[in-house]
Design a protein around this motif. Structure first.
Motif, mmCIF file in Angstrom:
data_model
loop_
_atom_site.group_PDB
_atom_site.id
_atom_site.type_symbol
_atom_site.label_atom_id
_atom_site.label_comp_id
_atom_site.label_asym_id
_atom_site.label_seq_id
_atom_site.Cartn_x
_atom_site.Cartn_y
_atom_site.Cartn_z
ATOM 1 N N ASP A 163 0.837 -1.194 0.000
ATOM 2 C CA ASP A 163 0.000 0.000 0.000
ATOM 3 C C ASP A 163 0.874 1.246 0.000
ATOM 4 O O ASP A 163 1.674 1.446 0.926
ATOM 5 C CB ASP A 163 -0.910 0.027 1.234
ATOM 6 C CG ASP A 163 -1.932 -1.107 1.214
ATOM 7 O OD1 ASP A 163 -2.906 -1.000 0.484
ATOM 8 O OD2 ASP A 163 -1.712 -2.096 1.964
ATOM 9 N N ALA A 164 0.708 2.077 -1.024
ATOM 10 C CA ALA A 164 1.427 3.337 -1.123
ATOM 11 C C ALA A 164 0.404 4.471 -1.123
ATOM 12 O O ALA A 164 -0.437 4.554 -2.025
ATOM 13 C CB ALA A 164 2.269 3.382 -2.390
ATOM 14 N N SER A 199 5.104 10.993 -7.492
ATOM 15 C CA SER A 199 5.152 9.632 -8.022
ATOM 16 C C SER A 199 4.784 8.665 -6.902
ATOM 17 O O SER A 199 5.403 8.693 -5.830
ATOM 18 C CB SER A 199 6.551 9.308 -8.562
ATOM 19 O OG SER A 199 6.633 7.958 -8.980
ATOM 20 N N THR A 200 3.786 7.819 -7.144
ATOM 21 C CA THR A 200 3.299 6.893 -6.121
ATOM 22 C C THR A 200 3.124 5.511 -6.748
ATOM 23 O O THR A 200 2.434 5.379 -7.761
ATOM 24 C CB THR A 200 1.954 7.381 -5.543
ATOM 25 O OG1 THR A 200 2.082 8.739 -5.123
ATOM 26 C CG2 THR A 200 1.529 6.525 -4.367
ATOM 27 N N SER A 201 3.717 4.493 -6.130
ATOM 28 C CA SER A 201 3.651 3.156 -6.721
ATOM 29 C C SER A 201 3.560 2.068 -5.659
ATOM 30 O O SER A 201 4.135 2.188 -4.577
ATOM 31 C CB SER A 201 4.878 2.891 -7.613
ATOM 32 O OG SER A 201 6.062 2.926 -6.851
ATOM 33 N N ALA A 202 2.814 1.013 -6.000
ATOM 34 C CA ALA A 202 2.683 -0.162 -5.123
ATOM 35 C C ALA A 202 2.804 -1.414 -5.982
ATOM 36 O O ALA A 202 2.184 -1.498 -7.052
ATOM 37 C CB ALA A 202 1.347 -0.141 -4.398
ATOM 38 N N GLU A 203 3.579 -2.374 -5.474
ATOM 39 C CA GLU A 203 3.818 -3.599 -6.238
ATOM 40 C C GLU A 203 3.844 -4.807 -5.310
ATOM 41 O O GLU A 203 4.567 -4.814 -4.311
ATOM 42 C CB GLU A 203 5.139 -3.493 -6.994
ATOM 43 C CG GLU A 203 5.473 -4.707 -7.853
ATOM 44 C CD GLU A 203 6.786 -4.549 -8.602
ATOM 45 O OE1 GLU A 203 7.185 -5.493 -9.302
ATOM 46 O OE2 GLU A 203 7.421 -3.480 -8.473
ATOM 47 N N SER A 204 3.035 -5.816 -5.631
ATOM 48 C CA SER A 204 3.011 -7.047 -4.848
ATOM 49 C C SER A 204 2.959 -8.259 -5.773
ATOM 50 O O SER A 204 2.310 -8.219 -6.824
ATOM 51 C CB SER A 204 1.799 -7.067 -3.906
ATOM 52 O OG SER A 204 1.723 -8.308 -3.220
ATOM 53 N N THR A 205 3.620 -9.310 -5.336
ATOM 54 C CA THR A 205 3.585 -10.556 -6.114
ATOM 55 C C THR A 205 2.445 -11.461 -5.664
ATOM 56 O O THR A 205 1.688 -11.971 -6.492
ATOM 57 C CB THR A 205 4.920 -11.317 -5.976
ATOM 58 O OG1 THR A 205 5.994 -10.494 -6.420
ATOM 59 C CG2 THR A 205 4.891 -12.612 -6.793
ATOM 60 N N GLY A 206 2.272 -11.640 -4.351
ATOM 61 C CA GLY A 206 1.319 -12.620 -3.858
ATOM 62 C C GLY A 206 0.022 -12.086 -3.304
ATOM 63 O O GLY A 206 -0.863 -12.866 -2.938
ATOM 64 N N PHE A 242 1.571 10.901 -10.934
ATOM 65 C CA PHE A 242 1.522 9.590 -11.569
ATOM 66 C C PHE A 242 1.434 8.489 -10.510
ATOM 67 O O PHE A 242 2.257 8.429 -9.587
ATOM 68 C CB PHE A 242 2.748 9.384 -12.459
ATOM 69 C CG PHE A 242 2.789 10.310 -13.640
ATOM 70 C CD1 PHE A 242 1.978 10.069 -14.744
ATOM 71 C CD2 PHE A 242 3.589 11.438 -13.641
ATOM 72 C CE1 PHE A 242 1.993 10.925 -15.826
ATOM 73 C CE2 PHE A 242 3.607 12.303 -14.714
ATOM 74 C CZ PHE A 242 2.806 12.048 -15.820
ATOM 75 N N VAL A 243 0.424 7.636 -10.663
ATOM 76 C CA VAL A 243 0.142 6.592 -9.680
ATOM 77 C C VAL A 243 0.091 5.248 -10.412
ATOM 78 O O VAL A 243 -0.560 5.119 -11.457
ATOM 79 C CB VAL A 243 -1.201 6.851 -8.970
ATOM 80 C CG1 VAL A 243 -1.468 5.778 -7.918
ATOM 81 C CG2 VAL A 243 -1.210 8.240 -8.335
ATOM 82 N N GLU A 244 0.749 4.242 -9.811
ATOM 83 C CA GLU A 244 0.811 2.932 -10.451
ATOM 84 C C GLU A 244 0.713 1.830 -9.407
ATOM 85 O O GLU A 244 1.354 1.890 -8.360
ATOM 86 C CB GLU A 244 2.112 2.792 -11.238
ATOM 87 C CG GLU A 244 2.227 1.472 -11.999
ATOM 88 C CD GLU A 244 3.513 1.371 -12.809
ATOM 89 O OE1 GLU A 244 3.671 0.388 -13.539
ATOM 90 O OE2 GLU A 244 4.358 2.295 -12.701
ATOM 91 N N ALA A 245 -0.110 0.813 -9.707
ATOM 92 C CA ALA A 245 -0.234 -0.357 -8.832
ATOM 93 C C ALA A 245 -0.211 -1.615 -9.691
ATOM 94 O O ALA A 245 -0.864 -1.664 -10.746
ATOM 95 C CB ALA A 245 -1.521 -0.295 -8.025
#
Length: 295
Positions: A163-164, A199-206, A242-245
């Motif tokens: 969570d970002a 710039s806001t980003s969130a990255e998860s694999t599982g 810019f927002v990315e998930a």
């Protein structure tokens, strides 16, 4: 008279088996409360800058019994609350020319990374060039307020949620000039600028990934102006958001919100020629992607 305030710092949290936390709270003000009466030319310049980072890195998830319920499932948490004000609460009266400037800048980086637990990165960024100013000049009048924020918020996790959140609890606020009382006997120039780059980003694999960023920008907010000669007033608000998930196995959600206003409210009287410019520019995007979930 000139004044400069600068705050530079960082917080770092690292853990291999437990919760990793990092938190920064910085507040810089160039001038906070001043009264000046000048028989000749009056000049006042104030600058405030904040440069802060918060980084939390965690490898293993924490056992539930080892931590409080508030952070029970968190692997890493990074937070930042950064504020800058160039000039606040000032009274300046000059028998001749008057020149006042206030600049507030923020550079912030909030980052949380976790391998086995959740990752949470949360930041709030507020900047004001000049606020609460009463200014009078018997000659030429020159006023300029500038606020600028550059902020990066990111969260990542391999097996947990990411969570970002940037300016979500309370929108990050950027104002060039606010609450201004300006009285000039001759020609006058006023400039208020608000700039943002987020710039806001969130990255998860599982698991799920959520990124959310919200800002409010105003070039000039509430200005009562009275000039005896010509007048030039410019209000500028410019933002990049810019927002990315992204997630492989979970859902991904990205939200970008911007409220930008050039000139917001005021009572303006100019005896001669006047030029009023209000400009707003916003470049914003929210992108989400998921392989196994919803986006």
């Amino acid at each position: 008279l000139s004044s400069t305030s600068a705050v530079i710092g960082s917080a770092d949290g690292e853990s291999t088996a437990g919760v990793a936390t990092a938190d920064v709270e910085f507040d810089a003000t160039g001038i906070d409360g001043i009264a000046m009466n000048v028989g000749g030319i009056g000049t006042l310049a104030s600058t405030a800058s904040v440069n802060g980072s918060s980084d939390a890195t965690n490898v293993g998830a924490a056992a539930d019994a080892d931590v409080t319920p508030m952070v029970e499932d968190l692997g890493s948490t990074a937070k930042g609350d950064l504020d800058a004000t160039g000039l606040n609460s000032a009274h300046l009266f000059s028998s001749s020319d008057g020149d006042v400037s206030g600049i507030a800048t923020i550079a912030g980086s909030i980052n949380a990374e976790s391998t086995a637990g959740d990752g949470l990165a949360e930041g709030d960024f507020d900047a004001e060039g000049i606020t609460n100013l009463e200014m009078g000049a018997g000659g030429l009048f020159d006023l300029a307020g500038q606020a600028q924020v550059n902020a990066d918020v990111s969260a990542s996790s391999v097996s947990g949620t990411a969570d970002a959140l940037s300016g979500v609890t309370d929108n990050s606020t950027i104002k060039g000039l606010s609450a201004i009382e300006a009285d000039g006997a001759s020609d006058g120039t006023i400039l208020g600028t608000a700039f943002g780059d987020f710039s806001t980003s969130a990255e998860s694999t599982g698991a799920n990934a959520t990124a959310n960023a919200a800002q409010s920008l105003t070039g000039i907010d509430s200005a009562n102006i009275d000039f005896g000669g010509t007048g030039s007033i410019s209000a500028i608000a410019q933002d990049s958001n810019f927002v990315e998930a992204s997630s492989v196995m979970g859902d991904a959600s990205a939200t970008a919100s911007v409220d930008a206003i050039g000139l917001n409210g005021g009572d303006i009287h100019i005896a001669s020629d006047a030029v009023l410019t209000s400009s707003v520019s916003v470049d914003s995007a929210a992108d989400s992607s998921s392989v196994g979930g919803a986006s």
